[in-house]
Design an enzyme around this catalytic site. Sequence first.
Site, PDB file in Angstrom:
ATOM      1  N   CYS A 159       0.833  -1.196   0.000  1.00  0.00           N
ATOM      2  CA  CYS A 159       0.000   0.000   0.000  1.00  0.00           C
ATOM      3  C   CYS A 159       0.877   1.258   0.000  1.00  0.00           C
ATOM      4  O   CYS A 159       1.549   1.530  -0.985  1.00  0.00           O
ATOM      5  CB  CYS A 159      -0.980  -0.047   1.166  1.00  0.00           C
ATOM      6  SG  CYS A 159      -2.409   1.046   0.966  1.00  0.00           S
ATOM      7  N   HIS A 169      -3.382  -5.754   0.917  1.00  0.00           N
ATOM      8  CA  HIS A 169      -2.706  -5.995   2.194  1.00  0.00           C
ATOM      9  C   HIS A 169      -2.655  -7.489   2.548  1.00  0.00           C
ATOM     10  O   HIS A 169      -3.551  -7.998   3.240  1.00  0.00           O
ATOM     11  CB  HIS A 169      -3.443  -5.264   3.315  1.00  0.00           C
ATOM     12  CG  HIS A 169      -3.284  -3.787   3.315  1.00  0.00           C
ATOM     13  ND1 HIS A 169      -2.325  -3.137   4.059  1.00  0.00           N
ATOM     14  CD2 HIS A 169      -3.966  -2.819   2.650  1.00  0.00           C
ATOM     15  CE1 HIS A 169      -2.423  -1.836   3.875  1.00  0.00           C
ATOM     16  NE2 HIS A 169      -3.407  -1.608   3.010  1.00  0.00           N
ATOM     17  N   GLU A 192      -0.836  -8.863   4.760  1.00  0.00           N
ATOM     18  CA  GLU A 192      -0.669  -9.009   6.201  1.00  0.00           C
ATOM     19  C   GLU A 192      -2.000  -8.960   6.949  1.00  0.00           C
ATOM     20  O   GLU A 192      -2.079  -9.337   8.125  1.00  0.00           O
ATOM     21  CB  GLU A 192       0.279  -7.930   6.743  1.00  0.00           C
ATOM     22  CG  GLU A 192      -0.305  -6.554   6.965  1.00  0.00           C
ATOM     23  CD  GLU A 192      -0.538  -5.731   5.706  1.00  0.00           C
ATOM     24  OE1 GLU A 192      -0.849  -4.526   5.831  1.00  0.00           O
ATOM     25  OE2 GLU A 192      -0.409  -6.277   4.585  1.00  0.00           O
TER      26      GLU A 192
END
Length: 231
Positions: free
Chosen positions: A86, A196, A198
């Site tokens: 990002c 994302h 994660e």
Amino acid sequence: MKFAVLVFPGSNCDIDCFKAVEDTIGQSVEYVWHTADDLSKYDCILVPGGFSYGDYLRCGAIAQFTNVMKALVKAADEGKYILGICNGFQVLTEARLLPGALLRNKEMKFRCHPAILRVENNNTPFTTDYEQGELINIPIAHGEGNYYCDEATLQELQANKQIIFRYEAGNNPNGSLDDIAGISNKAGNVVGMMPHPERAVHELLGSADGKRMFTSILSTWREKHGAAAIR
């Protein structure tokens, strides 16, 4: 394997990245402040999402001038694994570690929801645990995720298989050129992506598809260093 998570003023996904490494692959991970000038002890460096320096001027424009980014350029040249997520992707383009730029979303709205990605290249240190062409569920959260580059650069990305992820056909959330969601450098050791991973490491989060990015990194590193691959 040793991971670093860079932290700029305004980073807000650094903890997410730290926990993803700690909880999914159990490797050594440390926060590294933007004033640091040495990344030599780390094997993989994560550049997290957020709003580095408040995203003043342009997203990532100020972060590129920090001490740690000079060290990151050196680490990239040495072949270390670097993943920008990002705002981290935006920082990598501003530092010219990756080509192109991230513009405002086509509809000028912040988009925050799950997104379906297609794995376009599973022959990178970050994607070996995926199948070529596999569709995966990875969330997005951005206002400036509209990837753009000139035609010559796009042709080069396509020819060199540097487009790592695309948004599912017909479901491009930001107007990104060629549906691009993530790209790599020519060497393949630097990847930037707007979604994302994660935030998708456990089914309780809505998807565990992001976990395999971290297992891919570890497996590739272990294979390179003669250690047993993670299972």
